[in-house]
Design a protein around this motif. Structure first.
Motif, short mmCIF file in Angstrom:
data_model
loop_
_atom_site.label_atom_id
_atom_site.label_comp_id
_atom_site.label_asym_id
_atom_site.label_seq_id
_atom_site.Cartn_x
_atom_site.Cartn_y
_atom_site.Cartn_z
N TYR A 75 0.81 -1.22 0.00
CA TYR A 75 0.00 0.00 0.00
C TYR A 75 0.85 1.28 0.00
CZ TYR A 75 -3.26 -3.63 1.33
OH TYR A 75 -3.99 -4.79 1.36
N MET A 76 2.14 1.14 -0.28
CA MET A 76 2.99 2.32 -0.42
C MET A 76 2.68 2.98 -1.75
SD MET A 76 6.51 0.60 1.01
CE MET A 76 7.54 1.94 0.42
N GLY A 77 2.12 4.18 -1.69
CA GLY A 77 1.67 4.80 -2.93
C GLY A 77 0.54 3.96 -3.50
N LEU A 78 0.65 3.60 -4.76
CA LEU A 78 -0.33 2.71 -5.40
C LEU A 78 0.37 1.42 -5.82
CD1 LEU A 78 -2.22 5.36 -7.56
CD2 LEU A 78 -2.98 4.34 -5.41
N TYR A 79 1.18 0.87 -4.93
CA TYR A 79 2.06 -0.24 -5.29
C TYR A 79 1.30 -1.47 -5.74
CZ TYR A 79 6.50 -2.69 -5.36
OH TYR A 79 7.63 -3.36 -5.78
N SER A 80 0.11 -1.69 -5.19
CA SER A 80 -0.63 -2.89 -5.55
C SER A 80 -0.97 -2.92 -7.04
CB SER A 80 -1.92 -2.99 -4.73
OG SER A 80 -2.68 -1.81 -4.82
N TYR A 81 -0.98 -1.76 -7.69
CA TYR A 81 -1.30 -1.71 -9.12
C TYR A 81 -0.13 -2.15 -9.99
CZ TYR A 81 -5.62 0.91 -8.20
OH TYR A 81 -6.86 1.28 -7.78
#
Length: 264
Positions: free
Chosen positions: A179-185
């Motif tokens: 969930y750091m930034g939009l890392y999951s994308y």
């Protein structure tokens, strides 16, 4: 990356309070560090080679760029790690001399590599979007609310095909760096880039390997689109995504063929 065992780059021991999954980082032009928990399962081998993929890119990027350009874009940062997982599955399949083991290798390709990166992280991204909507609406939340959001996301995705219990609602806690930034994308994009790079290596080994190494060495010297083009993939078109979907379809067909061979 060969010295990783002798030089003890990996914090591998499972410990109380240790974060799950795997993580890699690297100080500039020093060796990388890998965090994971080793339990002697094949899934741990996938985690290790995944993180070693990151380590290789960190080393090559640092050795070929200034400290200002050594960091690669988050958009494709998961491509080298996923590429290593594809190499592992291919190795396991080709080293095996019986259809059951070959099928096992391809099943792991689907469950360890593609399901996790295309499905698990997609659901985390959907969860994260709902949390952002709460924040933008000026609302507050605690663990109970986050559990409710995750459970809702899972129920919406799986429908009545899977029973979602209260334990499943806790899975948002798994790994904080998702969930750091939009890392999951980034995983879906990285998976497409890795798959196209792997296909290129299979079809044109010398050129494919050379292009992949150029990609790993590039760091942040180019914008993401042009960095990815070094691998032979153009993500401004839908061709890499379609090739990835076909690769998955071919993998399923091969699993079916191995199953028929076992049954006969």
């Amino acid at each position: 990356i060969k010295p990783f065992k002798e030089e003890r780059w990996v914090d591998y021991a499972p410990n109380i309070g240790k974060e799950s999954g795997g993580y890699a980082t690297a100080p500039y032009r020093k060796h990388p560090y890998i965090l994971m928990s080793w339990t002697n399962r094949l899934s741990d081998v996938y985690t290790l080679v995944h993180e070693i993929g990151h380590a290789g890119q960190f080393i090559l990027s640092a050795n070929n760029n200034s400290i200002f350009n050594a960091s690669m874009s988050t958009y494709f940062v998961e491509a080298p790690s996923t590429f290593n997982e594809l190499l592992l599955s291919d190795y396991l399949e080709n080293q095996a001399d019986d259809p059951r083991t070959k099928r096992f290798a391809l099943a792991h390709r689907l469950t360890d590599t593609y399901f996790h990166n295309f499905i698990t992280h997609l659901l985390e991204a959907a969860f994260q979007r709902e949390v952002y909507n709460l924040i933008e609406a000026g609302e507050t939340f605690g663990a109970e609310k986050l559990n409710s959001i995750m459970q809702g996301v899972l129920q919406t995705f799986w429908g009545d095909a899977v029973e979602i219990d209260e334990d499943a609602a806790l899975t948002w806690m798994r790994q904080s760096h998702y969930y750091m930034g939009l890392y999951s994308y980034t995983y879906s994009a990285g998976l497409v880039v890795a798959t196209q790079g792997f296909i290129n290596v299979q079809s044109h080994p010398d050129e494919g390997v050379a292009n992949w190494l150029k990609f790993l060495k590039s760091g942040g010297s180019l914008d993401p689109i042009n960095t990815i083009k070094l691998t032979g993939a153009d993500v401004t078109t839908d061709e890499p995504l379609r090739n990835t979907i076909k690769f998955l379809s071919d993998t399923v067909d091969q699993i079916i063929a191995y199953t028929a061979e076992i049954e006969n």
